[in-house]
Design an enzyme around this catalytic site. Structure first.
Site, mmCIF file in Angstrom:
data_model
loop_
_atom_site.group_PDB
_atom_site.id
_atom_site.type_symbol
_atom_site.label_atom_id
_atom_site.label_comp_id
_atom_site.label_asym_id
_atom_site.label_seq_id
_atom_site.Cartn_x
_atom_site.Cartn_y
_atom_site.Cartn_z
ATOM 1 N N LYS A 116 -0.263 30.173 -101.228
ATOM 2 C CA LYS A 116 0.613 30.021 -102.409
ATOM 3 C C LYS A 116 -0.043 29.214 -103.520
ATOM 4 C CE LYS A 116 4.709 30.824 -99.755
ATOM 5 N NZ LYS A 116 4.024 30.905 -98.445
ATOM 6 N N ARG A 117 -1.254 28.769 -103.273
ATOM 7 C CA ARG A 117 -2.009 27.985 -104.255
ATOM 8 C C ARG A 117 -2.206 28.783 -105.555
ATOM 9 N NH1 ARG A 117 -8.216 26.819 -103.931
ATOM 10 N NH2 ARG A 117 -8.296 28.914 -103.086
ATOM 11 N N GLU A 132 -18.314 26.958 -97.161
ATOM 12 C CA GLU A 132 -18.737 28.195 -96.497
ATOM 13 C C GLU A 132 -20.250 28.313 -96.396
ATOM 14 O OE1 GLU A 132 -16.095 30.287 -99.199
ATOM 15 O OE2 GLU A 132 -15.206 31.176 -97.411
ATOM 16 N N ASN A 158 -23.761 49.680 -101.521
ATOM 17 C CA ASN A 158 -23.305 48.610 -102.401
ATOM 18 C C ASN A 158 -22.562 49.268 -103.528
ATOM 19 O OD1 ASN A 158 -24.002 46.108 -101.497
ATOM 20 N ND2 ASN A 158 -25.957 46.057 -102.563
ATOM 21 N N ASP A 206 -37.968 54.322 -105.142
ATOM 22 C CA ASP A 206 -39.144 54.079 -105.975
ATOM 23 C C ASP A 206 -39.508 52.593 -106.030
ATOM 24 O OD1 ASP A 206 -38.936 56.800 -106.487
ATOM 25 O OD2 ASP A 206 -37.692 56.495 -108.264
ATOM 26 N N HIS A 262 -20.056 50.927 -85.395
ATOM 27 C CA HIS A 262 -18.905 50.693 -86.269
ATOM 28 C C HIS A 262 -19.381 50.550 -87.697
ATOM 29 C CE1 HIS A 262 -20.374 46.902 -84.503
ATOM 30 N NE2 HIS A 262 -20.153 46.363 -85.693
ATOM 31 N N CYS A 293 -28.867 61.100 -111.470
ATOM 32 C CA CYS A 293 -28.228 62.393 -111.711
ATOM 33 C C CYS A 293 -29.235 63.534 -111.504
ATOM 34 C CB CYS A 293 -27.673 62.457 -113.131
ATOM 35 S SG CYS A 293 -26.171 61.472 -113.363
ATOM 36 N N HIS A 350 -24.015 56.276 -104.666
ATOM 37 C CA HIS A 350 -25.168 56.414 -103.770
ATOM 38 C C HIS A 350 -25.161 55.314 -102.725
ATOM 39 C CE1 HIS A 350 -26.560 53.312 -106.575
ATOM 40 N NE2 HIS A 350 -27.445 52.973 -105.655
ATOM 41 N N GLN A 372 -27.813 53.541 -99.392
ATOM 42 C CA GLN A 372 -29.221 53.274 -99.104
ATOM 43 C C GLN A 372 -29.472 53.249 -97.605
ATOM 44 O OE1 GLN A 372 -31.212 50.207 -101.458
ATOM 45 N NE2 GLN A 372 -29.245 49.779 -102.413
HETATM 46 ZN ZN LIG Z 1 -25.460 60.089 -112.217
#
Ligand SMILES: [Zn+2]
Length: 337
Positions: free
Chosen positions: A29-30, A316, A153, A77, A295, A54, A166, A168
């Site tokens: 609730k912060r 963290e 990503n 590349d 997984h 593309c 895309h 990787q």
């Molecule tokens: Zn594209």
């Protein structure tokens, strides 16, 4: 479920890595007065002549992409790993280093510049999985490749440099840290129980129905009990498969449906093209790993809107990961979308 989960700070064990995450549900609730990102805007273009992924465009190294119709794979590349590195080992007192070799590839998921995984037909996602299977298997036959990491990503917030959808593949000689940890935990369980750790975990989650988001005949999507990222999701086969190469056509279709549904729910959650890092953890390729249960994990950074992300900082970095909303709260939100 114990009521304590919703009110009391506690830590939860990640059974795959042996690491803990701190959960602080009382903090949900912060009020937020921290940094806001700009919301991701989606490219509407079908083909961008200025972008190097593309079809038919020329890449920076001068290669011309073919006029591909579904997926397209090429060697990166600017790969982080090279096949022809000069081998060396270095040991000087406490300092230790070794040369590393490998191959980095890029997979365009679709020729359509603006089409992300949630926009794609299930049959088109199946074709992406087929490419992952083929690459995993082809790369695994190479003597100097012992691990194949498939990942995506997505979104500028994740550092993705190209909006064309895309993923990787980084395949390399040594086995990465995360995979070593997960191998150790799964091996210990398998030797004791003669079945995979995740087989028993899924059985428990399906019985409890507290963190399951979606289920079809052969696959489950859930927020793992030990999730670190606010809306972390794991997609996994109900029956143990060491790697994606072992999936039948039927299982592949079920898996594709999960990828579609999870990423669609993500886009709906904060009404944005939802950023994440997603990756497949599966058996390394240097030998047989009877204990492994493959997984796919999604680690999305967004916390409470399209513009507020979670930071992994302070405690963290120095202590352990921490989250406020519980895995159960996150699963409930995703389930009903
Ligand atoms: Zn594209």
């Amino acid at each position: 479920m114990t009521e304590d989960f919703n009110s009391t700070p506690h830590k939860r064990l990640n059974i795959l890595t042996g690491e803990w995450v701190l959960v602080s549900p009382h903090r949900t609730k912060r009020p937020w007065q921290g940094k806001k990102e700009s919301a991701a805007t989606k490219d509407k273009m079908k083909h961008d002549p200025t972008r190097y992924l593309c079809a038919t465009n020329t890449r920076i190294n001068g290669d011309i992409n073919p006029d591909y119709k579904d997926t397209y794979v090429f060697q990166n590349d600017f790969g982080a790993l090279l096949t022809n590195s000069v081998p060396f080992t270095y040991k000087e007192g406490l300092l230790k280093a070794e040369s590393e070799t490998g191959i980095c590839k890029v997979i365009c998921f679709s020729p359509v510049h603006s089409e992300t995984l949630p926009d794609m037909e299930i049959s088109a996602i199946e074709k992406v999985i087929t490419v992952w299977q083929k690459e995993y298997q082809d790369l695994s036959t190479k003597s100097d490749i012992n691990h194949v990491q498939i990942f995506e990503n997505k979104g500028a917030i994740m550092g993705c440099s190209n909006p064309h959808p895309h993923g990787q593949i980084w395949a390399q000689k040594s086995i990465p840290n995360e995979v070593i940890k997960k191998t150790e935990k799964q091996k210990a369980y398998f030797e004791l129980h003669t079945k995979s750790l995740l087989t028993d975990y899924i059985e428990q989650e399906l019985k409890l129905q507290e963190r399951v988001i979606f289920e079809n005949e052969t696959f489950v999507s859930l927020v793992p009990f030990w999730a670190v990222w606010p809306y972390e999701v794991m997609i996994l086969p109900k029956k143990q498969k060491q790697h994606i190469g072992l999936l039948s056509d039927h299982e592949k279709r079920d898996y594709a449906e999960h990828i579609k549904i999870v990423t669609q729910k993500y886009d709906l959650l904060f009404d944005t093209s939802f950023p994440y890092s997603a990756g497949i953890h599966q058996s390394p390729t240097d030998k047989e790993y009877p204990e492994w249960h493959f997984h796919m994990s999604f680690y999305p950074p967004l916390l409470r809107s399209a513009t507020v992300k979670k930071f992994m900082v302070g405690y963290e970095m120095f202590g352990m990961p921490q989250r406020d909303i519980t895995a159960e709260m996150a699963a409930k939100k995703l389930r009903i979308l």
